[in-house]
Design a protein around this motif. Structure first.
Motif, PDB file in Angstrom:
ATOM      1  N   THR B 321      25.984 -13.079 -10.037  1.00  0.00           N
ATOM      2  CA  THR B 321      25.271 -12.921  -8.759  1.00  0.00           C
ATOM      3  C   THR B 321      24.611 -11.548  -8.709  1.00  0.00           C
ATOM      4  O   THR B 321      25.222 -10.551  -9.103  1.00  0.00           O
ATOM      5  N   LEU B 322      23.394 -11.519  -8.262  1.00  0.00           N
ATOM      6  CA  LEU B 322      22.681 -10.247  -8.057  1.00  0.00           C
ATOM      7  C   LEU B 322      22.335 -10.113  -6.584  1.00  0.00           C
ATOM      8  O   LEU B 322      22.101 -11.114  -5.904  1.00  0.00           O
ATOM      9  N   GLN B 323      22.263  -8.890  -6.113  1.00  0.00           N
ATOM     10  CA  GLN B 323      21.856  -8.660  -4.732  1.00  0.00           C
ATOM     11  C   GLN B 323      21.088  -7.352  -4.619  1.00  0.00           C
ATOM     12  O   GLN B 323      21.395  -6.384  -5.314  1.00  0.00           O
ATOM     13  N   ALA B 324      20.093  -7.321  -3.761  1.00  0.00           N
ATOM     14  CA  ALA B 324      19.349  -6.084  -3.515  1.00  0.00           C
ATOM     15  C   ALA B 324      18.753  -6.142  -2.122  1.00  0.00           C
ATOM     16  O   ALA B 324      18.433  -7.219  -1.618  1.00  0.00           O
ATOM     17  N   THR B 325      18.598  -4.970  -1.526  1.00  0.00           N
ATOM     18  CA  THR B 325      18.037  -4.861  -0.180  1.00  0.00           C
ATOM     19  C   THR B 325      16.739  -4.069  -0.221  1.00  0.00           C
ATOM     20  O   THR B 325      16.662  -3.043  -0.900  1.00  0.00           O
ATOM     21  N   TYR B 326      15.743  -4.547   0.483  1.00  0.00           N
ATOM     22  CA  TYR B 326      14.410  -3.950   0.485  1.00  0.00           C
ATOM     23  C   TYR B 326      14.045  -3.535   1.902  1.00  0.00           C
ATOM     24  O   TYR B 326      14.287  -4.272   2.850  1.00  0.00           O
ATOM     25  N   VAL B 327      13.435  -2.355   2.015  1.00  0.00           N
ATOM     26  CA  VAL B 327      13.120  -1.807   3.331  1.00  0.00           C
ATOM     27  C   VAL B 327      11.639  -1.481   3.421  1.00  0.00           C
ATOM     28  O   VAL B 327      11.093  -0.772   2.568  1.00  0.00           O
ATOM     29  N   ALA B 328      10.989  -1.997   4.464  1.00  0.00           N
ATOM     30  CA  ALA B 328       9.588  -1.670   4.742  1.00  0.00           C
ATOM     31  C   ALA B 328       9.517  -0.955   6.085  1.00  0.00           C
ATOM     32  O   ALA B 328      10.067  -1.443   7.074  1.00  0.00           O
ATOM     33  N   PRO B 329       8.862   0.219   6.171  1.00  0.00           N
ATOM     34  CA  PRO B 329       8.834   0.985   7.415  1.00  0.00           C
ATOM     35  C   PRO B 329       7.765   0.492   8.379  1.00  0.00           C
ATOM     36  O   PRO B 329       7.014  -0.422   8.066  1.00  0.00           O
ATOM     37  N   PHE B 330       7.705   1.137   9.542  1.00  0.00           N
ATOM     38  CA  PHE B 330       6.659   0.856  10.521  1.00  0.00           C
ATOM     39  C   PHE B 330       5.320   1.359   9.975  1.00  0.00           C
ATOM     40  O   PHE B 330       5.256   2.298   9.191  1.00  0.00           O
ATOM     41  N   PHE B 511       7.351  -8.635  -0.391  1.00  0.00           N
ATOM     42  CA  PHE B 511       7.753  -7.485  -1.206  1.00  0.00           C
ATOM     43  C   PHE B 511       9.168  -7.710  -1.731  1.00  0.00           C
ATOM     44  O   PHE B 511       9.454  -7.528  -2.927  1.00  0.00           O
ATOM     45  N   ALA B 512      10.067  -8.119  -0.843  1.00  0.00           N
ATOM     46  CA  ALA B 512      11.448  -8.347  -1.248  1.00  0.00           C
ATOM     47  C   ALA B 512      11.561  -9.523  -2.197  1.00  0.00           C
ATOM     48  O   ALA B 512      12.188  -9.437  -3.260  1.00  0.00           O
ATOM     49  N   ARG B 513      10.959 -10.626  -1.827  1.00  0.00           N
ATOM     50  CA  ARG B 513      11.113 -11.855  -2.609  1.00  0.00           C
ATOM     51  C   ARG B 513      10.582 -11.689  -4.026  1.00  0.00           C
ATOM     52  O   ARG B 513      11.249 -12.043  -5.011  1.00  0.00           O
ATOM     53  N   GLU B 514       9.359 -11.155  -4.125  1.00  0.00           N
ATOM     54  CA  GLU B 514       8.719 -11.061  -5.436  1.00  0.00           C
ATOM     55  C   GLU B 514       9.309  -9.932  -6.282  1.00  0.00           C
ATOM     56  O   GLU B 514       9.427 -10.054  -7.503  1.00  0.00           O
ATOM     57  N   SER B 515       9.681  -8.821  -5.628  1.00  0.00           N
ATOM     58  CA  SER B 515      10.337  -7.744  -6.378  1.00  0.00           C
ATOM     59  C   SER B 515      11.669  -8.240  -6.930  1.00  0.00           C
ATOM     60  O   SER B 515      12.026  -7.969  -8.084  1.00  0.00           O
ATOM     61  N   PHE B 516      12.406  -8.985  -6.088  1.00  0.00           N
ATOM     62  CA  PHE B 516      13.718  -9.447  -6.500  1.00  0.00           C
ATOM     63  C   PHE B 516      13.612 -10.455  -7.629  1.00  0.00           C
ATOM     64  O   PHE B 516      14.417 -10.449  -8.570  1.00  0.00           O
ATOM     65  N   LEU B 517      12.597 -11.314  -7.562  1.00  0.00           N
ATOM     66  CA  LEU B 517      12.422 -12.280  -8.650  1.00  0.00           C
ATOM     67  C   LEU B 517      12.098 -11.552  -9.949  1.00  0.00           C
ATOM     68  O   LEU B 517      12.514 -11.963 -11.033  1.00  0.00           O
ATOM     69  N   GLU B 692      -6.338 -11.972   5.501  1.00  0.00           N
ATOM     70  CA  GLU B 692      -5.033 -11.328   5.335  1.00  0.00           C
ATOM     71  C   GLU B 692      -4.378 -11.689   4.012  1.00  0.00           C
ATOM     72  O   GLU B 692      -3.504 -10.971   3.517  1.00  0.00           O
ATOM     73  N   GLN B 693      -4.799 -12.800   3.453  1.00  0.00           N
ATOM     74  CA  GLN B 693      -4.123 -13.375   2.295  1.00  0.00           C
ATOM     75  C   GLN B 693      -4.060 -12.467   1.076  1.00  0.00           C
ATOM     76  O   GLN B 693      -3.141 -12.618   0.269  1.00  0.00           O
ATOM     77  N   PRO B 694      -5.005 -11.549   0.882  1.00  0.00           N
ATOM     78  CA  PRO B 694      -4.899 -10.672  -0.299  1.00  0.00           C
ATOM     79  C   PRO B 694      -3.779  -9.633  -0.233  1.00  0.00           C
ATOM     80  O   PRO B 694      -3.478  -9.007  -1.252  1.00  0.00           O
ATOM     81  N   VAL B 695      -3.182  -9.433   0.937  1.00  0.00           N
ATOM     82  CA  VAL B 695      -2.273  -8.302   1.125  1.00  0.00           C
ATOM     83  C   VAL B 695      -0.850  -8.485   0.593  1.00  0.00           C
ATOM     84  O   VAL B 695      -0.346  -7.614  -0.114  1.00  0.00           O
ATOM     85  N   PRO B 696      -0.141  -9.576   0.926  1.00  0.00           N
ATOM     86  CA  PRO B 696       1.313  -9.604   0.728  1.00  0.00           C
ATOM     87  C   PRO B 696       1.822  -9.376  -0.689  1.00  0.00           C
ATOM     88  O   PRO B 696       2.902  -8.797  -0.851  1.00  0.00           O
ATOM     89  N   ALA B 697       1.129  -9.829  -1.715  1.00  0.00           N
ATOM     90  CA  ALA B 697       1.693  -9.719  -3.061  1.00  0.00           C
ATOM     91  C   ALA B 697       1.391  -8.372  -3.720  1.00  0.00           C
ATOM     92  O   ALA B 697       1.901  -8.098  -4.814  1.00  0.00           O
ATOM     93  N   VAL B 698       0.609  -7.525  -3.075  1.00  0.00           N
ATOM     94  CA  VAL B 698       0.241  -6.253  -3.708  1.00  0.00           C
ATOM     95  C   VAL B 698       1.451  -5.314  -3.817  1.00  0.00           C
ATOM     96  O   VAL B 698       1.697  -4.715  -4.870  1.00  0.00           O
ATOM     97  N   TRP B 699       2.214  -5.169  -2.727  1.00  0.00           N
ATOM     98  CA  TRP B 699       3.364  -4.249  -2.780  1.00  0.00           C
ATOM     99  C   TRP B 699       4.304  -4.588  -3.943  1.00  0.00           C
ATOM    100  O   TRP B 699       4.670  -3.703  -4.729  1.00  0.00           O
ATOM    101  N   PRO B 700       4.750  -5.834  -4.085  1.00  0.00           N
ATOM    102  CA  PRO B 700       5.669  -6.131  -5.190  1.00  0.00           C
ATOM    103  C   PRO B 700       5.018  -6.060  -6.568  1.00  0.00           C
ATOM    104  O   PRO B 700       5.685  -5.703  -7.536  1.00  0.00           O
ATOM    105  N   ALA B 701       3.735  -6.375  -6.662  1.00  0.00           N
ATOM    106  CA  ALA B 701       3.081  -6.262  -7.972  1.00  0.00           C
ATOM    107  C   ALA B 701       3.095  -4.801  -8.429  1.00  0.00           C
ATOM    108  O   ALA B 701       3.373  -4.498  -9.588  1.00  0.00           O
TER     109      ALA B 701
END
Lengths: 151, 722
Positions: B321-330, B511-517, B692-701
């Motif tokens: 089992t692996l676990q990690a926590t990801y934090v995004a600020p305001f 960010f969390a989902r893709e980084s974790f994968l 908006e669609q171009p934004v979400p995957a940039v942080w984890p990439a």
């Protein structure tokens, strides 16, 4: 207090507090709203005009210091709006919201006056003072190179 | 058709052109009509989307609000394509909200998709009326005629007629109730690079934004607002403010103290000279570090969301089992044009000049505030110098009306840059905890995604009995198949004003989902792209209530396309010029519509300075309307995402916002902009939106690229000083 200015080749007289930034004199007293307000501290470049040919953040220049100098705003950059930079901006479809683009164009025009064939690094150096929140930097760079060919 | 004849004569009188126009519109029930104009002399705007003059010039109403996403070009292009028009003859005009334009709200990246359904029939109806006019004149069957580039033709005989020459006859035709829409094999305006219609005005400085509007007799106002959220006004001294030359009035309004002056600068100076005392809000005054740790502490209280398979059994059977926590600020919005609004209240009416994403709502809210009927509120929409969701909330419009109702004449309330930073409706911080159970081969078979988020104060009051269905974005629609999938959401009451921000709650969860994968891929020594392809189901189609919610095959295609265009399987040198290079991959399904996959290439120097060199995107957004616009949205979304993950965030201390200008909220500039490449799948599906669609995957990439370069996994944003 009366301040005498030369703006876009015309003599203009305004009655204003001499400490008023040139930006607000242009916009509110002279009806030249092409020059934009973005930050008021010279950090964003939206207010860029030419003062004796030099790109200057008009939000930081008291109008009294602009007296006796040759001021050019976007409205006076080219009589037909067809300066090579303006033509390149159209050809490359640079603008998105467009709010920052007047400042970008004025900065680019001043750069090309002193450096007709800037490198990417020189473009960075001259234009990184101009913020674009829509992220048009890639097209701005292409347009500066194109404008350089149109000079 | 007597109605149409009367209309034509009425339009001769209304347009005053002495010419003829064909005007097509829709009524509130989407029935096509050729409407009757008012016979009063007062300025009046009938419900119309298209007007074609005898000269062949076409006027198209832009009901969507232009904030850089290109809707003043793309929506008219959709109408023009269906019409068969020559786009170079199209002129786009603003219209005002009211019963005839009752749906001008521009948000959720939905304008193009909505226009595809609602406005294509308008263009098609006009096309059929023009064709019918030509066919009648030629004595041929209309089905043997076609329209393109502003010309109706009858190929069999070689006869042609321009739209302008047909307008009078076309206005006499019956309006078709169900016009035929063009098929994708017919000549089209799509698939090209169409230049922005406002480009010439923008480069000349004549494009008018809200802040540029000048109305005779107008004054300017700056408002002193509570520096701390919820603080109340105790008292203020106006004498020092009134002593500033040009200051005309100092007045109390619900949101603070307004200084009204003859010029903007005098209003700002007058406000600076105010002495104002505020009573701080009772109760604990906290800071952003606390706001984020409160989210993490709330994770165990998450309510059950999507659950697939048997997560408990899948976790129990996992080898590891692996676990990690990801934090995004305001984050703030910080658009280039600070908020502003002109309002003029007189004689039981109100006139407003403003850039807003929600003009109809603004009209209604102003009417309610003043206790007048909505048709006594005239709102003139303006070009918007960036919004990204901020101008969906009309607080700044109501505030301007509060000033205007207390003074004579029009007044423009101008927000300084600091005002704009301090009184934003922020993107809330969000924390995501990811847990995966891997089988003996390292494949993830159990997946838990727990989100803790803050509610959006501008949309609704906090409800502790919040529903989880359809939330959180990026978790409820996890595009991967696992033996067990478990989604939980803990929603807390926001401690500061919060609102919609470009891609809303997607980026933190993705960010969390893709980084974790990516972390799972590394742990099991699998290629991150191969792992996606192993986990995305095929065909993986899910439609709920007629709305697509998932499409595995379409996501798989962009995953492959991005990898191919980025050269993912080509050798990649990780040590160059004294810097460590890396690349990272991420992908996302945006509510089952637009599919995006991105590869980021970064380098990290000896001083741990991070540079993003290249971001390659592959997108399936259905039918591409304008390639120049599509690429622009990706160039825009990538830069937007980079500003909010590289180095910048919004901090709060003592219940007040910290950052005030671009010197302390540092945005990406030209010298940090990567090369951005965008590749679109050729699709004839209905369009899904790319705002908006171009934004979400940039942080984890980017985060995964940093790991690839350095072996350091960053789980808390921003990357530098997170």
């Amino acid at each position: 207090m009366l301040v005498n200015l030369t703006v876009n080749g015309a003599r203009r007289s305004v009655d204003a507090d001499p400490a008023t930034p040139l930006l607000w004199i242009l916009r509110d007293d002279l009806g030249l709203t092409g020059t934009k307000y973005g930050c008021g501290i010279g950090a964003c470049g939206a207010c860029t005009v030419h003062v004796d040919g030099v790109a200057t953040r008009s939000c930081g220049l008291p109008v009294s210091a602009a007296a006796g100098k040759r001021i050019v705003t976007i409205e006076g950059l080219d009589p037909a709006g067809a300066h090579p930079v303006q033509r390149a901006w159209i050809a490359e479809d640079v603008a998105q919201c467009g709010y920052c683009q007047v400042g970008q164009i004025m900065t680019a025009a001043a750069l090309l006056r002193v450096n007709r064939k800037p490198t990417d690094a020189q473009i960075d150096g001259a234009m990184s003072g101009n913020i674009c929140r829509c992220g048009t930097y890639q097209r701005i760079r292409k347009a500066v190179h194109l404008a350089s060919e149109l000079l | 058709m007597s109605d149409a004849l009367v209309t034509r004569r009425s339009f001769l009188r209304w347009t005053g052109l002495g010419g003829v126009a064909l005007v097509i519109g829709v009524d509130q029930r989407d029935r096509l009509i050729v409407p009757m104009p008012a016979t009063t002399a007062a300025p009046f705007e009938p419900s119309q989307w298209i007007r074609i003059d005898e000269s062949g010039e076409i006027t198209i109403a832009a009901a969507n609000m232009e904030m850089g996403q290109g809707v003043r070009t793309s929506i008219p292009l959709i109408i023009a394509d269906e019409l068969g028009a020559d786009f170079s003859r199209v002129r786009v005009v603003h219209v005002s909200p009211g019963p005839r334009y009752d749906d001008m709200r521009t948000s959720g990246s939905s304008a193009v998709a909505d226009a595809w359904t609602r406005l294509r029939p308008v263009g098609a109806a006009a096309r059929e009326m023009l064709i019918a006019a030509a066919a009648t004149g030629w004595g041929v069957d209309p089905s043997t005629c076609s329209a393109f580039n502003g010309i109706v033709s009858h190929p069999a005989s070689g006869r042609t007629a321009s739209f302008g020459s047909l307008v009078e006859a076309a206005a006499r035709q019956a309006v078709p109730a169900s016009p035929r829409l063009r098929t994708r094999d017919e000549p089209s305006l799509y698939g090209r690079r169409v230049l922005r219609v406002d480009g010439p005005d923008i480069v000349r400085g004549s494009a008018q934004f809200g802040l540029d509007v000048r109305v005779p007799g107008m004054r300017f106002a700056a408002v002193a607002r509570a520096p701390q959220y919820g603080a109340t006004l105790v008292r203020f001294t106006a004498a020092t403010s009134r002593a500033v030359p040009g200051v005309r009035a100092v007045i109390t309004i619900p949101s603070g103290v307004a200084v009204v002056a003859d010029r903007t600068w005098a209003a700002f100076r007058g406000r600076d000279a105010l002495q104002v005392e505020w009573r701080e809000r009772p109760g604990a005054l906290l800071d952003s570090a606390h706001y984020l740790s409160a989210l993490e502490a709330a994770l165990p209280r998450g309510k059950q969301g999507r659950r697939d398979g048997n997560p408990a059994a899948a976790f129990a059977g996992a080898a590891r089992t692996l676990q990690a926590t990801y934090v995004a600020p305001f984050q703030p919005h910080a658009a280039m044009e600070p908020l502003n609004c002109i309002a003029h209240v007189r004689d039981g009416r109100c006139e407003i000049w403003v850039g807003t994403q929600a003009p109809n709502e603004a009209q209604a809210e102003v009417a309610t505030l003043l206790g007048i009927a909505p048709d006594r509120v005239t709102l003139h929409p303006q070009l918007i110098g960036g919004s990204f969701g901020r101008r969906l909330t009309n607080d700044f419009i109501l505030e301007a009306v509060e000033v205007a109702r207390r003074v004579e004449g029009p007044v423009q309330v101008v927000w300084s840059r600091a005002d704009d930073f301090h009184h934003d409706k922020y993107q809330p911080g969000q924390v995501n905890r990811m847990t995966a159970g891997l089988d003996a081969n390292g494949l993830p078979v159990a997946w838990r995604h727990e989100t803790a988020d803050y509610h959006l104060t501008t949309f609704e009051a906090y409800d502790p009995n919040y529903a989880v269905d359809g939330n959180p974005w990026g978790a409820y629609d996890t595009p991967y198949e696992f033996g067990g999938l478990d989604v939980k959401l803990a929603l807390l009451e926001a401690p500061v004003p919060t609102g919609a921000w470009r891609s809303v709650s997607y980026p933190a969860a993705v960010f969390a989902r893709e980084s974790f994968l990516d972390e799972v891929a590394r742990a099991s020594r699998r290629d991150p792209v191969d792992l996606r392809l192993a986990l995305i189901p095929s065909p993986g189609i899910l439609i709920r209530n007629g709305v697509p919610r998932a499409n595995g095959d379409r996501l798989r295609e962009v995953v492959r396309l991005a990898a191919e265009r980025a050269g993912w399987n080509q050798p990649f040198q990780r040590l160059r010029d004294g810097r460590r290079w890396g690349r990272g991959f991420a992908c996302n399904s945006y509510h089952g519509g637009t599919m995006v996959a991105q590869v980021a290439e970064v380098s990290v120097g000896a001083a741990n300075d991070i540079r993003v060199h290249r971001v390659v995107s592959a997108v399936d957004c259905g039918q591409v309307i304008n390639h120049a616009g599509l690429e622009g949205q990706f160039e825009s979304g990538v830069i937007w995402a980079l500003t909010s993950c590289m180095r910048s965030r919004m901090d709060f201390t003592g219940g007040r916002a910290v950052q005030a200008n671009f010197n302390d909220y540092r945005v990406i500039r030209m010298n940090e902009a990567p090369v951005i490449e965008t590749h679109a799948v050729a699709s004839t599906l209905r369009p899904f939106g790319v705002g908006e669609q171009p934004v979400p995957a940039v942080w984890p990439a980017v985060a995964s690229a940093i790991f690839d370069a350095t072996g350091r996994r960053i789980r808390k944003l921003p990357f530098i000083s997170g």
